[in-house]
Design a protein around this motif. Sequence first.
Motif: not given
Length: 392
Positions: A81-110
């Motif tokens: 449920s994160a903003p689309i802008k943050d979702v895309k940025a995390s996927l790009v940073d993690c080379n489109w690895d969805i599991e790694a991007a989800q962890k990255e989103l949680r770190k950013r969100g905290n």
Amino acid sequence: MAFFRNAKQPLGILLYNTRLSTCSRHGYSTWATKGTSFAQSTDTKASKTAYLYWVSRRFNSQAASSAEQMSLIKQLRERTSAPIKDVKASLVDCNWDIEAAQKELRKRGNVLAMKKSSRTATEGLLALAQLEGKAAVIELNCETDFVARNEIFEYLALALAKKALFVQNSSQQIPGVFSFGPECLEDLKLNLDHPKISGETTIQNAVTEVAAMMGENIKLRRGVVMSTSSHGVVSAYLHRCPQPGLGRIAGILSLEVENEISQLDALQKVGSELAMHIVAAKPLFLTKELVTSDVLNNEREILKSQAISTGKSPMAIEKMVDGRLRKYFEEVVFMEQKYFLNDSLSIKTILDNVSKEVGSPVKIGNFFRMEVGEGIQSQEASSSAEPVAQAV
């Protein structure tokens, strides 16, 4: 007209012709001219076919790649449920690895949640949980009513209320009532089972994670637990209720019976009516005897100054003050109030009637009223500690 005719040609042919015309301007056109051999013409046709095939493959691969990326963005958005802008940025940073991007989103969100924790949060919900002879109400705050209507926010509020039922009362401020702040719950474990937030975590971490998802400051502010004897009942009413167990204003009270009775339905019905009355009439004290001396003296001084301004005699002023003080008691003392749905009935009369119906004396043990956001603005202006629920 030439432009419109060209517009009807396939994209690959247009690109190829453009390439050829560019080459012609540089003096090395591959078109067959006078004197060109048949073999050269055949090579030109083969080259054109190969180029069109390359263009087609390139565009198809780009389209497929874009579709996959959009699918990953959609999946991660649904998970977090994160903003689309943050979702895309995390996927790009993690080379489109969805599991790694989800962890990255949680770190950013905290990190963002911690930055926003100082912002004022006056919206939110009250959540109610009940067991036999016991009820708990908690207040979960956010910054906007938009977030307060979010299903994840509602789910968390209900989960916190259920956990509050088991908070231990160490101070026993008032028999049967325990008011507490967030520190009593923050370190407790919470098992969450929601598609977007699940697993075992502490309450503090759960609140932080939801704050990261919502992009707002979210705060567990306070709560109250009320219980009664084995012969009594605890009743509650929630006003402006988006779904069962949630609302913006809560009225809660305990009805105590001297002897064991079989007609609990009649007692629960009256309890629900009186809980609704608490929300509407806003009583502050249960009986006149419980009105504090400071409040009473302050009110008397106000009424006396008003009476003096009339210019009447001291004896008349005293009578005026006593009369207005009785009116004040009818406004703020629960047992002196008229029932809000029928002002021909007093609260005392309602209790007398139910006592006769169940065959045993019934009395109000405790009551409590809570409203989302009450006192927050004035508290922040005075820079004092946040108010904790006060029961009477």
